[in-house]
Write a protein that holds these residues in place. Structure first.
Motif, PDB file in Angstrom:
ATOM      1  N   SER A 161       0.823  -1.204   0.000  1.00  0.00           N
ATOM      2  CA  SER A 161       0.000   0.000   0.000  1.00  0.00           C
ATOM      3  C   SER A 161       0.863   1.263   0.000  1.00  0.00           C
ATOM      4  CB  SER A 161      -0.943   0.006   1.199  1.00  0.00           C
ATOM      5  OG  SER A 161      -1.803   1.106   1.127  1.00  0.00           O
ATOM      6  N   ARG A 181       1.690  -7.749  -4.423  1.00  0.00           N
ATOM      7  CA  ARG A 181       2.634  -8.731  -3.862  1.00  0.00           C
ATOM      8  C   ARG A 181       3.074  -9.745  -4.918  1.00  0.00           C
ATOM      9  NH1 ARG A 181      -0.442  -8.091   1.410  1.00  0.00           N
ATOM     10  NH2 ARG A 181       1.102  -7.007   2.687  1.00  0.00           N
ATOM     11  N   ASN A 236      -3.561  -5.035  -3.095  1.00  0.00           N
ATOM     12  CA  ASN A 236      -2.417  -5.448  -2.283  1.00  0.00           C
ATOM     13  C   ASN A 236      -1.931  -6.838  -2.690  1.00  0.00           C
ATOM     14  OD1 ASN A 236      -1.846  -3.251  -0.472  1.00  0.00           O
ATOM     15  ND2 ASN A 236      -3.821  -3.673   0.468  1.00  0.00           N
TER      16      ASN A 236
END
Length: 119
Positions: free
Chosen positions: A28, A48, A44
């Motif tokens: 974030s 990743r 998010n």
């Protein structure tokens, strides 16, 4: 290892690894710094996966081994997607097939990497 690499490639590998690690740890915040808005929800998880890809790219450059880069990416994504399904509550129709595909691919890539011909 840096001495045997061209310095631009070493610098790129270090930069991508650092960005990838930041995306894994604080996606974030990276989104806010890069795009001006914090990442939320599903973004998010996607960030990743992108962070994993950047780390795998850095591994491939650093070790001059596309095979090791792909193995790194596939193995980490297998674990992360399985985590999202088991703990994160994600239920997309392609989640478990993707986990299975990356898991099988990781086994094949791992066997190739461990073979003496490839190393």
């Amino acid at each position: 290892m840096i001495a045997s690499m061209k310095w631009p490639l070493a610098l790129a590998a270090i930069g991508e690894a650092a960005t990838g690690a930041a995306l894994l740890i604080v996606p974030s915040s990276v989104g806010e710094l890069l795009l001006g808005e914090a990442l939320t929800g599903m973004a998010n998880a996607v960030a990743r996966v992108a962070g994993t890809a950047l780390i795998a790219l850095a591994v491939a450059c650093w070790r001059n081994s596309p095979l090791l880069g792909m193995l790194t990416y596939s193995a980490v994504v297998t674990l992360y997607l399985a985590y999202l399904g088991l703990v994160g509550g994600f239920t997309g129709v392609l989640l478990w097939p993707a986990v299975a595909a990356h898991g099988v691919l990781s086994v094949f890539l791992g066997r190739m990497w461990l073979s003496t011909e490839v190393r």
